[in-house]
Design an enzyme around this catalytic site. Sequence first.
Site, PDB file in Angstrom:
ATOM      1  N   ASP A 125      11.173  15.065   6.373  1.00 61.41           N
ATOM      2  CA  ASP A 125       9.746  14.844   6.564  1.00 61.41           C
ATOM      3  C   ASP A 125       9.284  15.064   8.075  1.00 61.41           C
ATOM      4  O   ASP A 125       9.156  14.478   8.870  1.00 61.41           O
ATOM      5  CB  ASP A 125       9.645  13.333   6.177  1.00 61.41           C
ATOM      6  CG  ASP A 125       8.345  12.996   5.505  1.00 61.41           C
ATOM      7  OD1 ASP A 125       7.739  13.865   5.138  1.00 61.41           O
ATOM      8  OD2 ASP A 125       8.147  11.878   4.938  1.00 61.41           O
ATOM      9  N   ASP A 170       8.495  16.436  -0.541  1.00 59.34           N
ATOM     10  CA  ASP A 170       7.971  16.873   0.831  1.00 59.34           C
ATOM     11  C   ASP A 170       8.593  18.064   1.621  1.00 59.34           C
ATOM     12  O   ASP A 170       7.890  18.612   2.431  1.00 59.34           O
ATOM     13  CB  ASP A 170       7.573  15.696   1.857  1.00 59.34           C
ATOM     14  CG  ASP A 170       6.930  14.572   1.457  1.00 59.34           C
ATOM     15  OD1 ASP A 170       6.245  14.748   0.221  1.00 59.34           O
ATOM     16  OD2 ASP A 170       6.682  13.417   1.885  1.00 59.34           O
ATOM     17  N   TRP A 318      -2.489   9.190   3.445  1.00 56.01           N
ATOM     18  CA  TRP A 318      -1.451   8.909   2.445  1.00 56.01           C
ATOM     19  C   TRP A 318      -0.709   7.646   2.705  1.00 56.01           C
ATOM     20  O   TRP A 318       0.054   7.137   1.712  1.00 56.01           O
ATOM     21  CB  TRP A 318      -0.367   9.953   2.698  1.00 56.01           C
ATOM     22  CG  TRP A 318       0.040   9.952   4.055  1.00 56.01           C
ATOM     23  CD1 TRP A 318      -0.309  10.995   5.255  1.00 56.01           C
ATOM     24  CD2 TRP A 318       1.152   9.173   4.677  1.00 56.01           C
ATOM     25  NE1 TRP A 318       0.454  10.473   6.281  1.00 56.01           N
ATOM     26  CE2 TRP A 318       1.359   9.853   6.035  1.00 56.01           C
ATOM     27  CE3 TRP A 318       1.901   8.134   4.372  1.00 56.01           C
ATOM     28  CZ2 TRP A 318       2.218   8.968   6.894  1.00 56.01           C
ATOM     29  CZ3 TRP A 318       2.736   7.640   5.409  1.00 56.01           C
ATOM     30  CH2 TRP A 318       2.830   8.100   6.686  1.00 56.01           C
ATOM     31  N   LYS A 346       7.533   6.646  -7.040  1.00 57.13           N
ATOM     32  CA  LYS A 346       7.594   5.453  -5.879  1.00 57.13           C
ATOM     33  C   LYS A 346       7.387   4.115  -6.426  1.00 57.13           C
ATOM     34  O   LYS A 346       6.540   3.715  -7.099  1.00 57.13           O
ATOM     35  CB  LYS A 346       6.269   5.913  -5.204  1.00 57.13           C
ATOM     36  CG  LYS A 346       5.753   4.861  -4.168  1.00 57.13           C
ATOM     37  CD  LYS A 346       6.814   4.852  -2.743  1.00 57.13           C
ATOM     38  CE  LYS A 346       6.243   3.702  -1.880  1.00 57.13           C
ATOM     39  NZ  LYS A 346       7.027   3.645  -0.529  1.00 57.13           N
TER      40      LYS A 346
END
Length: 398
Positions: A125, A170, A318, A346
């Site tokens: 990330d 991501d 987000w 998630k």
Amino acid sequence: MKITSSAAALALVASAVAAPSPTTQDKPTKRQAGCASAVSLNAQTNVFKQYTLHANNFYRKEIEELAIPNLSDPSLEAAARKVADTGSFVWLDTIANVDRLEPALAEVPCNEILGVVVYDLPGRDCAAKASNGELKVGELNRYKTEFIDRIASILKAHPNTAVALVIEPDSLPNLVTNSDVQACRNSAAGYRDGVAYALKTLNLPNVVQYIDAGHGGWLGWDANLKPGAEELAKAYKAAGSPKQFRGIATNVAGWNAWDLSPGEFSSASDAKYNSCQNERTYVNTFGQRLKAAGMPNHAIVDTGRNGVQGLREEWGNWCNVDGAGFGRPPSADTGLELADAFVWVKPGGESDGTSDSSAVRYDSFCGKPDAFQPSPEAGAWHQEYFEMLLRNSNPSLL
């Protein structure tokens, strides 16, 4: 993480995925698990038409031991139990959390498929603070030997259980849109090598693979579609075009609508630069680019928290979006040939990041006006947020 469209300087799109959950390991439920013989998944077909996404005991334990005993409104209990019974993905987001995989596999009956997220790249990330990982840039060998190889070994020991993998949320989308971020430049080689290694090593008969492709507000910008597809296709080909690779996962930990028309941000000044205003359009449009790039292009779409639209001030906001609700439950009935299934990737109720600006891992997106506050560290249980997701669920769980 920050994602910008090269075609629209005014557009700032961001997304991030929560860091490791503190959920403790639990013993598998005593039930008939696995099949009588080895599972062989055909990645040329939609396996979600044959298998139901498994409701794993790790998320169930959070709901039964953390959420239900602390409900501010007892009338929400029935809805909470429905969520516990809904299929969702297990996150392997640290080397230590690979220990979750064995008991999770042991509890899956033959007609169900275990969803697993593989998420621990070095420098993970790279464009956000809330969900940075444990491995530093340059620790690719640890990622391969201590993380991916261990996962592969465990999966090989459970050939009678079907598994769907989401590979490294991501990661590659960041390389497409955040090349101006030094941390992403530093991480790029490790991301590409690590993702290819994961795809190649986890190419097992009982596994079907989906690689993360961001969402319509990220790689869906017109200027990002072609380079995005080419970046993902390079990883697929570098892995040797694995037989068990099916396509992409979109909207992971995200908020985008499946088929809202016009889209949530269709009236924005830069909307003309993005033709993918919902995930349905994105799956179709990006899918065409993937096919042209020589890569399988079917998709699964995370609908776990996208039940309410019109909440974000900007597309890129987000973190712990205030007013959100659980979305469509997992189903292979998507109405779109390229979309294999709606899934809950998630775990709703686990925080995206802390709103405490003094915290080391504070990300400014978690302090935005449209972010729920106060919120705990990424991955920590967020009771108030879970209850809000229940109340605002669409379709309603109440």
